[in-house]
Design a protein around this motif. Structure first.
Motif, PDB file in Angstrom:
ATOM      1  N   GLY A   1       0.794  -1.225   0.000  1.00 50.48           N
ATOM      2  CA  GLY A   1       0.000   0.000   0.000  1.00 50.48           C
ATOM      3  C   GLY A   1       0.822   1.269   0.000  1.00 50.48           C
ATOM      4  O   GLY A   1       0.266   2.375   0.042  1.00 50.48           O
ATOM      5  N   GLY A   2       2.144   1.124  -0.019  1.00 52.50           N
ATOM      6  CA  GLY A   2       3.015   2.300   0.064  1.00 52.50           C
ATOM      7  C   GLY A   2       3.679   2.632  -1.254  1.00 52.50           C
ATOM      8  O   GLY A   2       3.296   2.131  -2.315  1.00 52.50           O
ATOM      9  N   HIS A   3       4.679   3.488  -1.171  1.00 52.71           N
ATOM     10  CA  HIS A   3       5.410   3.896  -2.363  1.00 52.71           C
ATOM     11  C   HIS A   3       6.855   3.400  -2.271  1.00 52.71           C
ATOM     12  O   HIS A   3       7.343   3.110  -1.173  1.00 52.71           O
TER      13      HIS A   3
ATOM     14  N   GLN B   1       2.291   1.841 -12.122  1.00 58.92           N
ATOM     15  CA  GLN B   1       2.483   0.526 -11.506  1.00 58.92           C
ATOM     16  C   GLN B   1       1.210  -0.280 -11.690  1.00 58.92           C
ATOM     17  O   GLN B   1       0.153   0.098 -11.189  1.00 58.92           O
TER      18      GLN B   1
ATOM     19  N   PHE C   1       2.596   6.919  -9.890  1.00 59.79           N
ATOM     20  CA  PHE C   1       3.522   7.541  -8.941  1.00 59.79           C
ATOM     21  C   PHE C   1       4.262   8.695  -9.607  1.00 59.79           C
ATOM     22  O   PHE C   1       4.785   8.547 -10.717  1.00 59.79           O
TER      23      PHE C   1
ATOM     24  N   ASP D   1       3.100   9.424  -2.734  1.00 65.23           N
ATOM     25  CA  ASP D   1       2.323   8.314  -2.180  1.00 65.23           C
ATOM     26  C   ASP D   1       1.524   7.552  -3.227  1.00 65.23           C
ATOM     27  O   ASP D   1       0.981   6.493  -2.933  1.00 65.23           O
TER      28      ASP D   1
ATOM     29  N   ARG E   1      -4.244   6.130  -6.879  1.00 63.86           N
ATOM     30  CA  ARG E   1      -4.860   4.870  -7.282  1.00 63.86           C
ATOM     31  C   ARG E   1      -6.051   5.167  -8.171  1.00 63.86           C
ATOM     32  O   ARG E   1      -7.091   5.634  -7.695  1.00 63.86           O
TER      33      ARG E   1
END
Lengths: 111, 113
Positions: free
Chosen positions: A40-42, B37, B90, B106, B109
């Motif tokens: 859930g992070g980067h 991603q 990202f 962060d 989404r």
């Protein structure tokens, strides 16, 4: 194309066991970076390796760059639950001025 | 203080809509990036800008249009969203063009219904 191959894709270990992920290239790497991404992070930068045969340590993490600069590894000693996440190597293509990421190794840990 | 911040964090929208994602960095870096991603966690570069100049465009469909009004900001506009655009996007920055550690936001989404 430009790609670093990273293995394994997944690794599940018991807490306290060691873990290693490998990054391989068919061509000589100018430098390699490692990142960690928590669920859930980067991605978070861990380290950069530049010199042939270089070994760097960060507490329980050991990073190596191969003598021929065609491979690299990240080894974690005595894993802890906080080590859970996906570990990426990334190759710097200086000519193209970009990082190309490996597929990542997803580490899960049984407490 | 957040070093690389992107908004929104979540984006749920219908196919065919147009949407934008914004990114700002306060690290004083010269170079900014957009990555995609996918569901398999594969992280692929889309664009990079160095001091507001486009450096990398990785064969991304022209429905995606980045814009960098200054070196601290890099936005991404997406036209006519498709199901395959669902992913985490990202933003990142680095001190010099392609060199040095990259600092990631962060993520946004994006889910296409």
């Amino acid at each position: 194309g430009q790609q670093v191959m990273q293995i394994p894709q997944y690794q599940h270990v018991q807490e306290g066991e060691d873990f290693t992920t490998y990054c391989n290239s068919s061509t000589t790497l100018s430098n390699i970076q490692w990142y960690k991404q928590r669920p859930g992070g980067h991605p978070v930068f861990l380290i950069q390796l530049v010199k042939s045969g270089e070994v760097k340590k960060q507490k329980r993490l050991t990073f190596q760059f191969g003598e021929a600069k065609k491979n690299s590894s990240l080894h974690i000693t005595a894993t802890q639950t906080t080590d859970v996440g996906t570990y990426f190597c990334a190759e710097l293509f200086q000519g193209a001025q970009k990082l190309v990421f490996g597929q990542g190794t997803r580490l899960t840990i049984n407490p | 203080d957040t070093a690389v911040s992107q908004t929104p964090k979540y984006l749920v929208t219908q196919m065919g809509n147009d949407k934008s994602i914004k990114c700002e960095q306060n690290l004083g870096h010269d170079t900014m990036y957009w990555y995609k991603q996918d569901s398999k966690k594969f992280l692929k570069i889309m664009f990079s800008y160095n001091n507001k100049e486009l450096i990398i465009n990785e064969t991304v469909p022209n429905r995606f249009s980045p814009k960098s009004p200054d070196k601290a900001h890099l936005n991404l506009h997406i036209n006519s969203l498709e199901l395959g655009d669902s992913a985490v996007y990202f933003c990142a920055s680095s001190p010099r063009n392609g060199l040095g550690a990259q600092h990631f936001g962060d993520g946004t989404r994006l889910s296409i219904l």
